[in-house]
Scaffold this motif. Structure first.
Motif, PDB file in Angstrom:
ATOM      1  N   MET A   1       0.717  -1.172   0.141  1.00 24.33           N
ATOM      2  CA  MET A   1      -0.166  -0.132   0.162  1.00 24.33           C
ATOM      3  C   MET A   1       0.936   1.319  -0.031  1.00 24.33           C
ATOM      4  SD  MET A   1      -0.949   2.461   2.305  1.00 24.33           S
ATOM      5  CE  MET A   1      -0.595   1.872   3.782  1.00 24.33           C
ATOM      6  N   ILE A   2       0.400   2.025  -0.668  1.00 15.55           N
ATOM      7  CA  ILE A   2       1.206   3.561  -0.893  1.00 15.55           C
ATOM      8  C   ILE A   2       0.135   4.640  -0.625  1.00 15.55           C
ATOM      9  CG2 ILE A   2       2.632   4.943  -2.342  1.00 15.55           C
ATOM     10  CD1 ILE A   2       3.663   2.371  -3.950  1.00 15.55           C
ATOM     11  N   ARG A   3       0.231   5.302   0.289  1.00 19.48           N
ATOM     12  CA  ARG A   3      -0.797   6.428   0.458  1.00 19.48           C
ATOM     13  C   ARG A   3       0.045   7.842   0.329  1.00 19.48           C
ATOM     14  NH1 ARG A   3      -2.616   4.747   5.458  1.00 19.48           N
ATOM     15  NH2 ARG A   3      -4.323   3.776   4.313  1.00 19.48           N
ATOM     16  N   PHE A   4      -0.803   8.580  -0.473  1.00 20.91           N
ATOM     17  CA  PHE A   4      -0.345  10.111  -0.616  1.00 20.91           C
ATOM     18  C   PHE A   4      -1.363  10.985   0.254  1.00 20.91           C
ATOM     19  CE2 PHE A   4       1.792   8.386  -4.072  1.00 20.91           C
ATOM     20  CZ  PHE A   4       2.470   9.366  -4.694  1.00 20.91           C
ATOM     21  N   GLU A   5      -1.105  11.603   1.223  1.00 26.77           N
ATOM     22  CA  GLU A   5      -1.827  12.496   2.121  1.00 26.77           C
ATOM     23  C   GLU A   5      -1.522  14.058   1.878  1.00 26.77           C
ATOM     24  OE1 GLU A   5      -2.447  11.004   6.126  1.00 26.77           O
ATOM     25  OE2 GLU A   5      -0.916   9.620   5.734  1.00 26.77           O
ATOM     26  N   ASN A   6      -2.586  14.723   1.071  1.00 23.07           N
ATOM     27  CA  ASN A   6      -2.305  16.140   0.818  1.00 23.07           C
ATOM     28  C   ASN A   6      -1.169  16.627   0.326  1.00 23.07           C
ATOM     29  OD1 ASN A   6      -5.039  16.533   2.202  1.00 23.07           O
ATOM     30  ND2 ASN A   6      -4.160  16.175   4.067  1.00 23.07           N
ATOM     31  N   VAL A   7      -0.737  15.520  -0.614  1.00 28.18           N
ATOM     32  CA  VAL A   7       0.425  15.959  -1.312  1.00 28.18           C
ATOM     33  C   VAL A   7       0.768  17.066  -2.425  1.00 28.18           C
ATOM     34  CG1 VAL A   7       2.932  14.581  -2.618  1.00 28.18           C
ATOM     35  CG2 VAL A   7       1.424  13.478  -0.873  1.00 28.18           C
ATOM     36  N   SER A   8       1.819  17.969  -2.259  1.00 26.93           N
ATOM     37  CA  SER A   8       1.951  18.907  -3.207  1.00 26.93           C
ATOM     38  C   SER A   8       3.432  18.817  -3.767  1.00 26.93           C
ATOM     39  CB  SER A   8       1.394  20.056  -2.943  1.00 26.93           C
ATOM     40  OG  SER A   8       0.199  20.287  -2.613  1.00 26.93           O
ATOM     41  N   SER A  30      -2.183  -2.468  -2.266  1.00 27.07           N
ATOM     42  CA  SER A  30      -1.085  -3.585  -2.328  1.00 27.07           C
ATOM     43  C   SER A  30      -1.479  -4.531  -3.297  1.00 27.07           C
ATOM     44  CB  SER A  30      -1.066  -4.134  -1.036  1.00 27.07           C
ATOM     45  OG  SER A  30      -0.854  -3.186   0.007  1.00 27.07           O
ATOM     46  N   GLY A  31      -0.393  -4.955  -3.869  1.00 23.68           N
ATOM     47  CA  GLY A  31      -0.729  -6.309  -4.789  1.00 23.68           C
ATOM     48  C   GLY A  31      -1.385  -5.961  -6.155  1.00 23.68           C
ATOM     49  N   ARG A  32      -1.485  -4.845  -6.506  1.00 23.47           N
ATOM     50  CA  ARG A  32      -1.861  -4.367  -7.786  1.00 23.47           C
ATOM     51  C   ARG A  32      -0.975  -3.923  -8.843  1.00 23.47           C
ATOM     52  NH1 ARG A  32      -7.771  -2.880  -7.460  1.00 23.47           N
ATOM     53  NH2 ARG A  32      -7.670  -2.817  -9.766  1.00 23.47           N
ATOM     54  N   TYR A 144       7.295  -2.875  -7.261  1.00 21.09           N
ATOM     55  CA  TYR A 144       8.110  -2.345  -8.098  1.00 21.09           C
ATOM     56  C   TYR A 144       7.828  -1.194  -8.880  1.00 21.09           C
ATOM     57  CZ  TYR A 144      10.200  -7.078  -7.803  1.00 21.09           C
ATOM     58  OH  TYR A 144      10.617  -8.141  -7.282  1.00 21.09           O
ATOM     59  N   LEU A 145       8.535  -0.249  -9.005  1.00 21.89           N
ATOM     60  CA  LEU A 145       8.451   1.057  -9.704  1.00 21.89           C
ATOM     61  C   LEU A 145       9.143   0.906 -11.073  1.00 21.89           C
ATOM     62  CD1 LEU A 145       9.366   3.345  -6.793  1.00 21.89           C
ATOM     63  CD2 LEU A 145       7.112   2.554  -7.412  1.00 21.89           C
ATOM     64  N   VAL A 146       8.310   1.094 -12.157  1.00 23.39           N
ATOM     65  CA  VAL A 146       8.844   0.763 -13.471  1.00 23.39           C
ATOM     66  C   VAL A 146       8.551   1.924 -14.365  1.00 23.39           C
ATOM     67  CG1 VAL A 146       8.729  -0.788 -15.244  1.00 23.39           C
ATOM     68  CG2 VAL A 146       8.298  -1.787 -13.138  1.00 23.39           C
ATOM     69  N   ASP A 147       9.759   2.278 -15.023  1.00 24.32           N
ATOM     70  CA  ASP A 147       9.661   3.695 -15.924  1.00 24.32           C
ATOM     71  C   ASP A 147      10.263   3.211 -17.048  1.00 24.32           C
ATOM     72  OD1 ASP A 147       9.357   6.220 -16.849  1.00 24.32           O
ATOM     73  OD2 ASP A 147      10.708   7.044 -15.337  1.00 24.32           O
ATOM     74  N   LYS A 166       5.553  -9.953 -15.460  1.00 24.47           N
ATOM     75  CA  LYS A 166       4.490 -10.794 -15.033  1.00 24.47           C
ATOM     76  C   LYS A 166       4.595 -11.977 -13.990  1.00 24.47           C
ATOM     77  CE  LYS A 166       2.325 -10.083 -19.842  1.00 24.47           C
ATOM     78  NZ  LYS A 166       1.868 -10.699 -20.839  1.00 24.47           N
ATOM     79  N   GLU A 167       5.802 -12.555 -14.079  1.00 27.55           N
ATOM     80  CA  GLU A 167       6.179 -13.516 -12.817  1.00 27.55           C
ATOM     81  C   GLU A 167       6.198 -13.097 -11.770  1.00 27.55           C
ATOM     82  OE1 GLU A 167       9.757 -16.462 -11.812  1.00 27.55           O
ATOM     83  OE2 GLU A 167       9.447 -16.070 -14.053  1.00 27.55           O
ATOM     84  N   ARG A 168       7.026 -11.762 -11.590  1.00 31.62           N
ATOM     85  CA  ARG A 168       7.114 -11.081 -10.288  1.00 31.62           C
ATOM     86  C   ARG A 168       5.741 -10.477 -10.033  1.00 31.62           C
ATOM     87  NH1 ARG A 168      11.041 -13.477 -10.402  1.00 31.62           N
ATOM     88  NH2 ARG A 168      13.042 -12.816 -10.458  1.00 31.62           N
ATOM     89  N   MET A 169       4.874 -10.157 -10.672  1.00 30.55           N
ATOM     90  CA  MET A 169       3.530  -9.732 -10.299  1.00 30.55           C
ATOM     91  C   MET A 169       2.313 -10.619  -9.795  1.00 30.55           C
ATOM     92  SD  MET A 169       3.731  -6.472 -10.609  1.00 30.55           S
ATOM     93  CE  MET A 169       5.330  -6.743 -10.324  1.00 30.55           C
ATOM     94  N   ARG A 170       2.944 -11.832  -9.722  1.00 29.04           N
ATOM     95  CA  ARG A 170       2.143 -12.993  -8.881  1.00 29.04           C
ATOM     96  C   ARG A 170       2.240 -12.788  -7.483  1.00 29.04           C
ATOM     97  NH1 ARG A 170       4.292 -18.193 -12.490  1.00 29.04           N
ATOM     98  NH2 ARG A 170       3.460 -17.789 -14.473  1.00 29.04           N
ATOM     99  N   ASN A 171       3.248 -12.232  -7.189  1.00 25.91           N
ATOM    100  CA  ASN A 171       3.505 -11.800  -5.747  1.00 25.91           C
ATOM    101  C   ASN A 171       3.876 -10.672  -5.121  1.00 25.91           C
ATOM    102  OD1 ASN A 171       3.269 -14.856  -5.000  1.00 25.91           O
ATOM    103  ND2 ASN A 171       5.177 -14.966  -6.126  1.00 25.91           N
ATOM    104  N   ALA A 172       3.621  -9.556  -6.149  1.00 23.20           N
ATOM    105  CA  ALA A 172       4.194  -8.248  -5.874  1.00 23.20           C
ATOM    106  C   ALA A 172       3.040  -7.257  -6.458  1.00 23.20           C
ATOM    107  CB  ALA A 172       5.333  -8.110  -6.185  1.00 23.20           C
ATOM    108  N   GLY A 173       3.302  -6.036  -6.238  1.00 25.31           N
ATOM    109  CA  GLY A 173       2.379  -4.973  -7.071  1.00 25.31           C
ATOM    110  C   GLY A 173       3.422  -4.134  -7.760  1.00 25.31           C
ATOM    111  N   ALA A 174       3.150  -3.114  -8.415  1.00 24.52           N
ATOM    112  CA  ALA A 174       3.958  -2.304  -9.300  1.00 24.52           C
ATOM    113  C   ALA A 174       2.958  -1.127  -9.504  1.00 24.52           C
ATOM    114  CB  ALA A 174       4.161  -2.901 -10.397  1.00 24.52           C
ATOM    115  N   VAL A 175       3.876  -0.004  -9.846  1.00 28.25           N
ATOM    116  CA  VAL A 175       3.304   1.303 -10.440  1.00 28.25           C
ATOM    117  C   VAL A 175       4.124   1.265 -11.760  1.00 28.25           C
ATOM    118  CG1 VAL A 175       3.239   3.853 -10.217  1.00 28.25           C
ATOM    119  CG2 VAL A 175       2.987   2.254  -8.040  1.00 28.25           C
ATOM    120  N   VAL A 176       3.627   1.469 -13.025  1.00 26.69           N
ATOM    121  CA  VAL A 176       4.206   1.309 -14.096  1.00 26.69           C
ATOM    122  C   VAL A 176       3.997   2.368 -15.314  1.00 26.69           C
ATOM    123  CG1 VAL A 176       4.386  -0.126 -16.309  1.00 26.69           C
ATOM    124  CG2 VAL A 176       4.009  -1.257 -14.007  1.00 26.69           C
ATOM    125  N   VAL A 177       5.046   3.141 -15.417  1.00 23.76           N
ATOM    126  CA  VAL A 177       5.003   4.267 -16.315  1.00 23.76           C
ATOM    127  C   VAL A 177       5.193   3.872 -17.921  1.00 23.76           C
ATOM    128  CG1 VAL A 177       5.920   6.507 -17.200  1.00 23.76           C
ATOM    129  CG2 VAL A 177       5.450   6.046 -14.759  1.00 23.76           C
TER     130      VAL A 177
END
Length: 220
Positions: A1-8, A30-32, A144-147, A166-177
């Motif tokens: 889980m990654i949470r942004f709270e009033n971020v500028s 998490s996990g997405r 994983y952070l992917v750019d 895709k194999e790693r995503m079976r057990n993890a999440g990511a933010v993909v650019v």
């Protein structure tokens, strides 16, 4: 889980103020595998750096649970005088993983040949990216952070990169650019669109892509 709270996040460049993000509150679940979309210059790479902790927000708070990778493909932390193998060993020690296993994995996956044992300063930008992608994928992160990294290399390497991701995503999440909507559709199960300093979350990937493409048309 990654949470942004009033971020500028704002930058001042040549006396001009540029707002990347304005008072944003959102949770990346998490996990997405979340595709991050936005026009060129919208601040997608900056957002990844803020999640990684290498770029602080101007205001607000970013919190997370679990381990998060550095932005995949970012080779800025590698030492130019060390070889690819030596850089892998150094990173493995930092993250507390078996360094011999990590080196063996990266050497096989990155396909750098003899260059793997030569100083990083002799590498092309593509070789550095392959090393960075292999190193990060060789460590079991929760997110994983992917750019754009899987755009590096020939068709064979791209296919292997997609399969490994895709194999790693079976057990993890990511933010993909990625600028490839086809890749976002294949790799992601949610989308976040960054537009005019605001984030919008979509459970429906196709709808997120359509709204992003509409934003691009309006800008054009």
């Amino acid at each position: 889980m990654i949470r942004f709270e009033n971020v500028s996040k704002t930058f001042v460049m040549e006396g001009k103020r540029k707002t990347i993000m304005e008072n944003v509150s959102m949770t990346f679940p998490s996990g997405r595998s979340v595709g991050l979309l936005g026009r060129n210059g919208a601040g997608k790479s900056t957002l990844l750096k803020m999640i990684a902790g290498t770029e602080p927000p101007t205001s607000g708070k970013i919190s997370s649970s679990g381990s998060i990778s550095w932005p995949v493909g970012f080779a800025g932390s590698f030492h130019p005088e060390l070889s690819g193998a030596q850089n892998c060993r150094f990173i493995g020690r930092i993250y507390g993983v078996d360094t011999d296993e990590l080196i063996a994995f990266v050497e096989d996956f990155a396909g750098l040949g003899v260059h793997f044992h030569l100083p990083l300063k002799t590498y092309s930008s593509g070789m550095k990216s392959r090393l960075a992608f292999g190193t990060s994928m060789g460590i079991a992160f929760d997110t994983y952070l992917v750019d754009e990294i899987t755009a590096v290399g020939d068709a064979s390497f791209k296919a292997r990169s997609d399969a490994l991701f895709k194999e790693r995503m079976r057990n993890a999440g990511a933010v993909v650019v990625s600028h490839s909507m086809r890749q976002i559709s294949q790799l992601c199960d949610a989308v976040v669109v960054l537009e005019d300093g605001h984030l919008t979350f979509y459970d429906d990937v196709d709808q997120g892509i359509r709204d992003h493409e509409d934003n691009m048309k309006r800008r054009a």
